[in-house]
Write a protein that holds these residues in place. Structure first.
Motif, PDB file in Angstrom:
ATOM      1  N   ARG A 124       0.968  -1.053   0.154  1.00  0.00           N
ATOM      2  CA  ARG A 124       0.058   0.040  -0.032  1.00  0.00           C
ATOM      3  C   ARG A 124       0.754   1.093  -0.025  1.00  0.00           C
ATOM      4  N   ALA A 125       1.854   1.223   0.883  1.00  0.00           N
ATOM      5  CA  ALA A 125       2.574   2.553   0.832  1.00  0.00           C
ATOM      6  C   ALA A 125       3.462   2.586  -0.289  1.00  0.00           C
ATOM      7  N   GLY A 126       3.956   1.539  -0.975  1.00  0.00           N
ATOM      8  CA  GLY A 126       4.695   1.657  -2.215  1.00  0.00           C
ATOM      9  C   GLY A 126       3.732   2.298  -3.407  1.00  0.00           C
ATOM     10  N   PHE A 127       2.402   1.690  -3.372  1.00  0.00           N
ATOM     11  CA  PHE A 127       1.638   2.164  -4.462  1.00  0.00           C
ATOM     12  C   PHE A 127       1.342   3.956  -4.176  1.00  0.00           C
ATOM     13  N   VAL A 128       1.237   4.131  -2.964  1.00  0.00           N
ATOM     14  CA  VAL A 128       0.738   5.610  -2.518  1.00  0.00           C
ATOM     15  C   VAL A 128       1.956   6.479  -3.047  1.00  0.00           C
ATOM     16  N   LEU A 129       3.252   6.133  -2.771  1.00  0.00           N
ATOM     17  CA  LEU A 129       4.354   6.977  -2.960  1.00  0.00           C
ATOM     18  C   LEU A 129       4.700   6.903  -4.728  1.00  0.00           C
ATOM     19  N   HIS A 130       4.994   5.541  -4.969  1.00  0.00           N
ATOM     20  CA  HIS A 130       5.498   5.246  -6.329  1.00  0.00           C
ATOM     21  C   HIS A 130       4.616   5.698  -7.488  1.00  0.00           C
ATOM     22  N   GLU A 189      -3.790   8.145  -0.048  1.00  0.00           N
ATOM     23  CA  GLU A 189      -3.484   8.616  -1.306  1.00  0.00           C
ATOM     24  C   GLU A 189      -3.050  10.301  -1.631  1.00  0.00           C
ATOM     25  N   ASP A 190      -3.676  10.995  -0.617  1.00  0.00           N
ATOM     26  CA  ASP A 190      -3.418  12.253  -0.678  1.00  0.00           C
ATOM     27  C   ASP A 190      -2.015  12.563  -0.383  1.00  0.00           C
ATOM     28  N   ALA A 191      -1.122  11.657   0.294  1.00  0.00           N
ATOM     29  CA  ALA A 191       0.143  11.821   0.751  1.00  0.00           C
ATOM     30  C   ALA A 191       0.978  11.966  -0.397  1.00  0.00           C
ATOM     31  N   GLY A 192       0.810  10.925  -1.486  1.00  0.00           N
ATOM     32  CA  GLY A 192       1.521  10.772  -2.762  1.00  0.00           C
ATOM     33  C   GLY A 192       2.001  12.259  -3.324  1.00  0.00           C
ATOM     34  N   PRO A 193       0.860  13.042  -3.948  1.00  0.00           N
ATOM     35  CA  PRO A 193       1.273  13.791  -4.560  1.00  0.00           C
ATOM     36  C   PRO A 193       2.312  15.078  -3.883  1.00  0.00           C
TER      37      PRO A 193
END
Length: 288
Positions: A124-130, A189-193
């Motif tokens: 999950r964390a990998g998806f959100v950031l990458h 998901e809002d952490a990624g951008p």
């Protein structure tokens, strides 16, 4: 393994002879003398072969991380864009140790976190950031992140790497310190951008209170090697700081010169070939 994959793998292991008369020189390290054995990147007319090549290198990068001791439970994710569908990316499967990653258990994921191919879940964390970085930066082909000992410790300082050596100079003016979302696990998901914006024009990032990231517009091999190198540079700077003596820094102009010659994407790719050649011979199961 099918006959066609046998042929692809055999081609991947074949030694390359560099010919400066017909191949452009990207670096001063490439030989001026023709017909010497020297690593080269293949050209593909078939996207199936190119995909297989990229998946092999991604699996190899995961094995390289295992050798470096970069494992920490299920943390850590490496990605490479699919050559035919660049809106999708291949990554290592959730809860599979880096040492057990192989071509057959890689997963293909979209920017919404849906697994398109493969049997495993995505981190999950990998998806959100990458996914956020890949979507925001179409030029970025590959990314690496792991929870490493020295990189995580150095990230707590919230400071950039100092040019204390030729190796560290490879990152001079080519990495950033990210303060956004510092220390908070990136599962929303809002952490990624918020993090993705920082990756413009650099090959590495130190995420405060989190750890290291590398991004490549060239190859998964370059992203993987520069991650290994960044972790090593963090260890060396922490060791120097522990002495209590202020280090002599490489001057800015000399740091830029070193970065140009030993810090490029191509040089990262070239460094990784030594790791790759050993993996091919000692861990052939990565091709399974």
């Amino acid at each position: 393994m099918s006959a066609i994959l046998d042929q692809i793998t055999a081609a991947a292991r074949k030694e390359h002879r560099f010919d400066p008369r017909t191949e452009p020189r990207e670096s001063i390290y490439q030989p001026a003398q023709p017909d010497l054995m020297f690593p080269g990147r293949p050209r593909f007319d078939d996207v199936t072969q190119e995909r297989q090549y990229l998946k092999e290198r991604l699996a190899g990068a995961c094995r390289a991380f295992a050798r470096q001791g970069f494992d920490y439970g299920f943390a850590g994710h490496l990605t490479i864009r699919d050559p035919e569908r660049p809106e999708l990316y291949w990554t290592n499967p959730m809860c599979v140790h880096f040492r057990q990653v192989k071509v057959s258990n890689l997963i293909l994921v979209d920017h919404k976190g849906k697994v398109i191919e493969g049997d495993h879940a995505v981190n999950r964390a990998g998806f959100v950031l990458h996914a956020a970085v890949h979507e925001a930066h179409p030029d970025i082909l590959a990314m690496c992140h792991a929870h490493t000992t020295y990189g995580t410790a150095f990230a707590a300082l919230g400071q950039p790497l100092a040019p204390i050596s030729q190796d560290a100079a490879a990152f001079f003016e080519d990495h950033v310190v990210i303060n956004d979302e510092a220390g908070q696990v990136a599962v929303e998901e809002d952490a990624g951008p918020k993090v993705a914006d920082w990756f413009t024009g650099v090959k590495a990032a130190i995420h405060q209170n989190h750890g290291l990231f590398t991004a490549s517009r060239h190859s998964i091999e370059a992203a993987a090697f520069w991650f290994i190198a960044l972790e090593r540079c963090c260890q060396q700077e922490l060791m120097v700081r522990a002495t209590g003596v202020s280090p002599k820094l490489v001057p800015a102009e000399k740091s830029r010169y070193s970065r140009e010659h030993v810090g490029s994407e191509y040089i990262g790719w070239l460094h990784f070939q030594t790791i790759w050649n050993d993996l091919v011979r000692s861990e052939p199961d990565l091709f399974d």
